[in-house]
Design a protein around this motif. Structure first.
Motif, PDB file in Angstrom:
ATOM      1  N   ASN A   1       7.742  85.540   2.974  1.00 47.77           N
ATOM      2  CA  ASN A   1       8.682  84.597   3.667  1.00 47.77           C
ATOM      3  C   ASN A   1       7.873  83.798   4.756  1.00 47.77           C
ATOM      4  N   PRO A   2       7.141  82.944   4.149  1.00 51.08           N
ATOM      5  CA  PRO A   2       6.343  81.974   4.748  1.00 51.08           C
ATOM      6  C   PRO A   2       6.928  81.030   5.655  1.00 51.08           C
ATOM      7  N   VAL A   3       6.213  80.664   6.713  1.00 50.50           N
ATOM      8  CA  VAL A   3       6.628  79.565   7.739  1.00 50.50           C
ATOM      9  C   VAL A   3       5.745  78.456   6.969  1.00 50.50           C
TER      10      VAL A   3
ATOM     11  N   ALA B   1      19.664  88.348   3.639  1.00 48.31           N
ATOM     12  CA  ALA B   1      19.111  89.149   4.797  1.00 48.31           C
ATOM     13  C   ALA B   1      18.171  88.102   5.797  1.00 48.31           C
ATOM     14  N   LYS B   2      17.968  88.304   6.910  1.00 47.58           N
ATOM     15  CA  LYS B   2      17.137  87.494   7.823  1.00 47.58           C
ATOM     16  C   LYS B   2      15.621  87.703   7.418  1.00 47.58           C
ATOM     17  N   ALA B   3      15.247  86.570   7.128  1.00 45.00           N
ATOM     18  CA  ALA B   3      13.820  86.783   6.650  1.00 45.00           C
ATOM     19  C   ALA B   3      12.775  86.825   7.629  1.00 45.00           C
ATOM     20  N   GLU B   4      11.658  87.387   7.740  1.00 46.53           N
ATOM     21  CA  GLU B   4      10.774  87.396   8.744  1.00 46.53           C
ATOM     22  C   GLU B   4       9.254  87.311   7.994  1.00 46.53           C
TER      23      GLU B   4
ATOM     24  N   PRO C   1      11.320  80.629   7.534  1.00 44.24           N
ATOM     25  CA  PRO C   1      11.301  81.395   6.373  1.00 44.24           C
ATOM     26  C   PRO C   1      12.968  81.487   5.744  1.00 44.24           C
ATOM     27  N   GLY C   2      12.921  81.553   4.528  1.00 40.74           N
ATOM     28  CA  GLY C   2      14.140  81.631   3.808  1.00 40.74           C
ATOM     29  C   GLY C   2      14.247  81.531   2.367  1.00 40.74           C
ATOM     30  N   ALA C   3      15.287  81.379   1.812  1.00 39.93           N
ATOM     31  CA  ALA C   3      15.079  81.165   0.382  1.00 39.93           C
ATOM     32  C   ALA C   3      14.868  79.552  -0.026  1.00 39.93           C
ATOM     33  N   ASP C   4      15.342  78.915   1.003  1.00 36.55           N
ATOM     34  CA  ASP C   4      15.176  77.263   0.768  1.00 36.55           C
ATOM     35  C   ASP C   4      13.870  76.775   1.431  1.00 36.55           C
ATOM     36  N   ASN C   5      13.019  77.677   1.794  1.00 31.68           N
ATOM     37  CA  ASN C   5      11.846  77.309   2.212  1.00 31.68           C
ATOM     38  C   ASN C   5      10.837  76.604   1.082  1.00 31.68           C
ATOM     39  N   SER C   6      10.481  75.251   1.343  1.00 27.61           N
ATOM     40  CA  SER C   6       9.517  74.716   0.121  1.00 27.61           C
ATOM     41  C   SER C   6       8.542  75.476  -0.382  1.00 27.61           C
ATOM     42  N   LEU C   7       7.968  76.596   0.327  1.00 27.55           N
ATOM     43  CA  LEU C   7       6.787  77.424   0.017  1.00 27.55           C
ATOM     44  C   LEU C   7       7.339  78.382  -0.755  1.00 27.55           C
ATOM     45  N   GLY C   8       8.655  78.467  -0.931  1.00 25.15           N
ATOM     46  CA  GLY C   8       9.414  79.888  -1.762  1.00 25.15           C
ATOM     47  C   GLY C   8       9.180  81.157  -0.716  1.00 25.15           C
ATOM     48  N   GLN C   9       8.808  81.901  -1.246  1.00 23.70           N
ATOM     49  CA  GLN C   9       8.877  83.503  -0.695  1.00 23.70           C
ATOM     50  C   GLN C   9       7.734  83.947  -0.514  1.00 23.70           C
TER      51      GLN C   9
END
Length: 475
Positions: free
Chosen positions: A286-288, A421-424, A346-354
């Motif tokens: 769940n990257p930043v 769910a909240k992504a950390e 972090p999140g499902a729409d993050n450009s780096l994915g999960q």
């Protein structure tokens, strides 16, 4: 300084020549007279030698007893013939045998073995030329197989793999004490993929082969084999290989592909993925995404000037002097974007994915997941800003971690985040770091030995070709 055979040994050499090649005049071989001829031939042939400085260092003109260093040690026992055959087989390395004087050595070997000289002095120029062409051929053959013919730094500014190019045969070594057969055997590249490309050339040369390689495919093989000679670190054991033109990542263990997946690489025209290597030692679940300044100053600011709520819509935030700012309250039309930094949470729409996979390099290049899965359906996948997007990140993390429980935990974590769910963000260390090579081969081979041919997506073959042409085998 290199010392050669003794005078007595050279006179014995003459007697052995006479016996081996049934030419009585060799019995009258005179070392001192020969070496005078050798010095003259060295001076005459220097313009034809590829490494005259090295040859001059070895055959010191002040040393009158080293003009039979190779011929004296390896002619009669057949080891010079083995060297000659290796030079002829340079074509199976994508190299022109004539660059290593193979054609001249062929004629000279035939002459010294079969010609019935009326006087022994007539043989001296032939033996001297055989010595010099063999030595020059050997040193260049050894250096090219070990390091490549072309220094990659002179071809690509974006080649970030370390390069070492010393003379492989040290000038202080005594060549006539060299175990020539073993040296030539050890010199052959051990990389399994290099050997497969070489086998394609060998099979193509067989008369019974029906489906011949095209000139285009041969050229790609030649250039790819040259690139395979460049890396200081060999491809061996367990590693990852990203082949840019093929848009493919292979997870390789002992020259066998454990898993293969599609990738997206940097777009041509300014965002090319650089050629580099490193050790993948950690991953972020769940990257930043710390948005690079190059993207923030163009794409992000442009979108903000059209829509001040752009960051909120994309799960992004902005910071100024380390402090979180309320994006809609900023006048982005007049703001100095260099004073701001941007991140995507972090999140499902993050450009780096999960998940993203990190290896140390000064160019902020890494491998990562992506929500833009539709890109993997395209044939042309040079679409990123430079990093490598991987199609199957969960399989990749399994390969890297080699720990079932940790891998299952990551899968559950990312599935929960995908379901709302909240992504950390969480870092995971790889216990046994694995090498990764980001490379550029327009010709490759699958595990069955079949040719995999790719387009020259960045035009790097066109850049290499003019520098490599002088060494290249015929098409």
């Amino acid at each position: 300084m290199l010392m050669s055979c003794s005078k007595g040994k050279h006179e014995e050499f003459g007697r052995n020549l006479a016996k081996a090649f049934k030419s009585r005049q060799y019995k009258n071989f005179d070392t001192e007279a020969y070496n005078e001829v050798f010095k003259a031939e060295l001076k005459k042939l220097k313009p034809e030698l590829h490494d005259p400085n090295w040859i001059t260092k070895i055959y010191n003109e002040e040393n009158n007893d080293n003009g039979l260093t190779l011929v004296g040690a390896f002619l009669i026992n057949g080891k010079l013939d083995n060297l000659h055959q290796n030079l002829l087989n340079a074509k199976y390395h994508g190299l022109n045998p004539e660059f290593f004087h193979s054609d001249k050595i062929t004629e000279l070997l035939n002459t010294v073995k079969t010609k019935k000289f009326k006087k022994v002095e007539e043989s001296y120029p032939y033996l001297a030329q055989l010595e010099l062409y063999s030595a020059d051929g050997l040193i260049n053959y050894a250096n090219i197989l070990k390091y490549g013919a072309v220094n990659p730094k002179t071809v690509l500014s974006s080649y970030y793999v370390s390069v070492e190019r010393p003379d492989f045969i040290d000038a202080e070594k005594t060549l006539d004490l060299l175990d020539l057969d073993k040296f030539l055997e050890d010199l052959q590249p051990k990389n399994g993929y290099y050997q497969r490309l070489s086998n394609l050339l060998i099979n193509d040369d067989k008369p019974e082969t029906v489906q011949k390689l095209s000139s285009e495919d041969k050229q790609k093989i030649y250039l790819s084999m040259e690139r395979l000679r460049w890396p200081v670190k060999e491809y061996k054991g367990k590693y990852l290989l990203v082949n840019i033109p093929e848009f493919t990542l292979r997870l390789i263990d002992n020259n066998t592909t454990d898993l293969q997946m599609k990738v997206c690489v940097g777009e041509a025209g300014g965002h090319e993925t650089p050629i580099l290597s490193g050790m993948i030692d950690r991953m972020q679940v769940n990257p930043v995404w710390n948005i690079p300044e190059s993207i923030a100053s163009t794409e992000i600011i442009s979108s903000l000037r059209k829509d001040s709520y752009y960051l909120e819509a994309k799960n992004m935030v902005a910071y100024k002097n380390g402090e979180l700012v309320n994006s809609p309250t900023v006048d982005w039309n007049s703001a100095d974007v260099s004073q701001y930094s941007f991140k995507q949470n972090p999140g499902a729409d993050n450009s780096l994915g999960q998940i993203k996979f990190i290896f140390q390099n000064p160019y902020a290049i890494y491998l990562h997941d992506t929500p833009a899965q539709a890109m993997f359906k395209q044939d042309m996948r040079a679409v990123s800003h430079g990093c490598v997007r991987v199609q199957q990140p969960m399989q990749l993390q399994e390969f890297l971690l080699n720990d079932k429980s940790k891998s299952e935990e990551i899968v559950k974590e990312t599935e929960a985040a995908a379901n709302g769910a909240k992504a950390e963000a969480r870092w995971v260390k790889i216990k046994d770091p694995i090498p990764v090579f980001i490379s550029y081969y327009t010709a490759w081979s699958d595990d069955a030995g079949n040719l995999v041919s790719s387009k020259d997506v960045y035009g790097y073959d066109k850049l290499l070709m003019p520098k490599f042409k002088a060494y290249m085998a015929t098409l």
